[in-house]
Write a protein that holds these residues in place. Structure first.
Motif, PDB file in Angstrom:
ATOM      1  N   ASP A  66      -5.404   0.380  -2.010  1.00 49.62           N
ATOM      2  CA  ASP A  66      -4.530  -0.056  -0.917  1.00 49.62           C
ATOM      3  C   ASP A  66      -5.111  -1.278  -0.197  1.00 49.62           C
ATOM      4  O   ASP A  66      -4.378  -2.176   0.207  1.00 49.62           O
ATOM      5  CB  ASP A  66      -4.325   1.079   0.093  1.00 49.62           C
ATOM      6  CG  ASP A  66      -3.583   2.261  -0.512  1.00 49.62           C
ATOM      7  OD1 ASP A  66      -2.557   2.024  -1.173  1.00 49.62           O
ATOM      8  OD2 ASP A  66      -4.038   3.402  -0.323  1.00 49.62           O
ATOM      9  N   ALA A 104       0.860  -1.191   0.000  1.00 50.30           N
ATOM     10  CA  ALA A 104       0.000   0.000   0.000  1.00 50.30           C
ATOM     11  C   ALA A 104       0.896   1.241   0.000  1.00 50.30           C
ATOM     12  O   ALA A 104       2.033   1.198   0.470  1.00 50.30           O
ATOM     13  CB  ALA A 104      -0.897  -0.018   1.222  1.00 50.30           C
ATOM     14  N   GLN A 146      -3.594  -5.043   0.384  1.00 49.82           N
ATOM     15  CA  GLN A 146      -3.504  -5.600   1.732  1.00 49.82           C
ATOM     16  C   GLN A 146      -4.345  -6.871   1.864  1.00 49.82           C
ATOM     17  O   GLN A 146      -3.964  -7.801   2.563  1.00 49.82           O
ATOM     18  CB  GLN A 146      -3.925  -4.559   2.766  1.00 49.82           C
ATOM     19  CG  GLN A 146      -2.929  -3.451   2.922  1.00 49.82           C
ATOM     20  CD  GLN A 146      -3.409  -2.311   3.802  1.00 49.82           C
ATOM     21  OE1 GLN A 146      -2.834  -1.255   3.774  1.00 49.82           O
ATOM     22  NE2 GLN A 146      -4.453  -2.494   4.580  1.00 49.82           N
ATOM     23  N   SER A 170      -5.285   6.771   2.613  1.00 52.25           N
ATOM     24  CA  SER A 170      -5.489   5.477   1.948  1.00 52.25           C
ATOM     25  C   SER A 170      -6.675   5.523   0.992  1.00 52.25           C
ATOM     26  O   SER A 170      -7.573   6.346   1.116  1.00 52.25           O
ATOM     27  CB  SER A 170      -5.693   4.373   2.987  1.00 52.25           C
ATOM     28  OG  SER A 170      -6.922   4.539   3.678  1.00 52.25           O
TER      29      SER A 170
END
Length: 195
Positions: A25, A13, A29, A21
């Motif tokens: 991202d 990210a 993740q 964010s």
């Protein structure tokens, strides 16, 4: 758990704070979390195995106690979730001996229903019925939960399985007998609980 399996996922990210964010991202993740979750069963089994020592003066070590508790529940025809809980009910001892019921319940909560979570979280005070009076404590502390829908089931768990599982002559099933059940339950997507 090792970071090694994640080496084949080079992305990371890009944010410096959560406020920065974006959706991309969390896609990145999410791929890592999926790999990470694949090792959860090994992690939990490791916590359980760590209860083999020290024995702390008990007639059997806490790992054997866990196997006995689960074996008794299995032989009594309890469902998979119940046997899983019986096996892991004291796993919190590996991380937080001073409040093992709450620690264990927190570890198991994403994988078990609310009733079994309540049982694990409160089994300590119900187990105290059998020995608190030897320590100068009120053995009837569990009575504060009288009327709760899980009171009788938690009392029964302690009477039939937990308090009875310190027998050095009992023939427990080996951990390998429970491993498929553990892996099946822990392979399920965890429930995210925020309370």
């Amino acid at each position: 758990m090792s970071d090694a399996p994640q080496d084949d996922l080079p992305e990371r990210a890009s944010y410096r704070s959560i406020l920065e964010s974006g959706p991309q991202d969390y896609v990145i993740q999410g791929r890592y979390l999926k790999q990470h979750h694949a090792g959860i069963a090994d992690l939990y089994l490791g916590f359980l195995k760590s209860l083999e020592s020290p024995h702390l003066g008990f007639p059997v070590d806490r790992f054997e106690h866990s196997l006995q508790t689960a074996t008794r529940a299995l032989r009594d025809g309890r469902d998979d979730e119940y046997v899983f809980v019986a096996l892991f009910h004291d796993v919190g001892d590996a991380l937080a001996p001073a409040n093992h019921p709450e620690a264990g319940a927190a570890l198991l909560r994403p994988y078990i229903g609310d009733d079994m979570y309540w049982l694990v979280r409160n089994h300590g005070v119900f187990q105290g019925y059998y020995y608190y009076h030897f320590l100068g404590r009120d053995r009837d502390l569990r009575e504060r939960y009288r009327g709760h829908p899980m009171f009788e089931k938690t009392a029964e768990f302690c009477e039939k399985y937990d308090q009875a599982a310190f027998d050095k002559d009992y023939e427990s099933a080996p951990l390998s007998a429970f491993e498929p059940l553990v892996r099946r339950i822990l392979s399920q997507p965890p429930r995210f609980v925020f309370e």
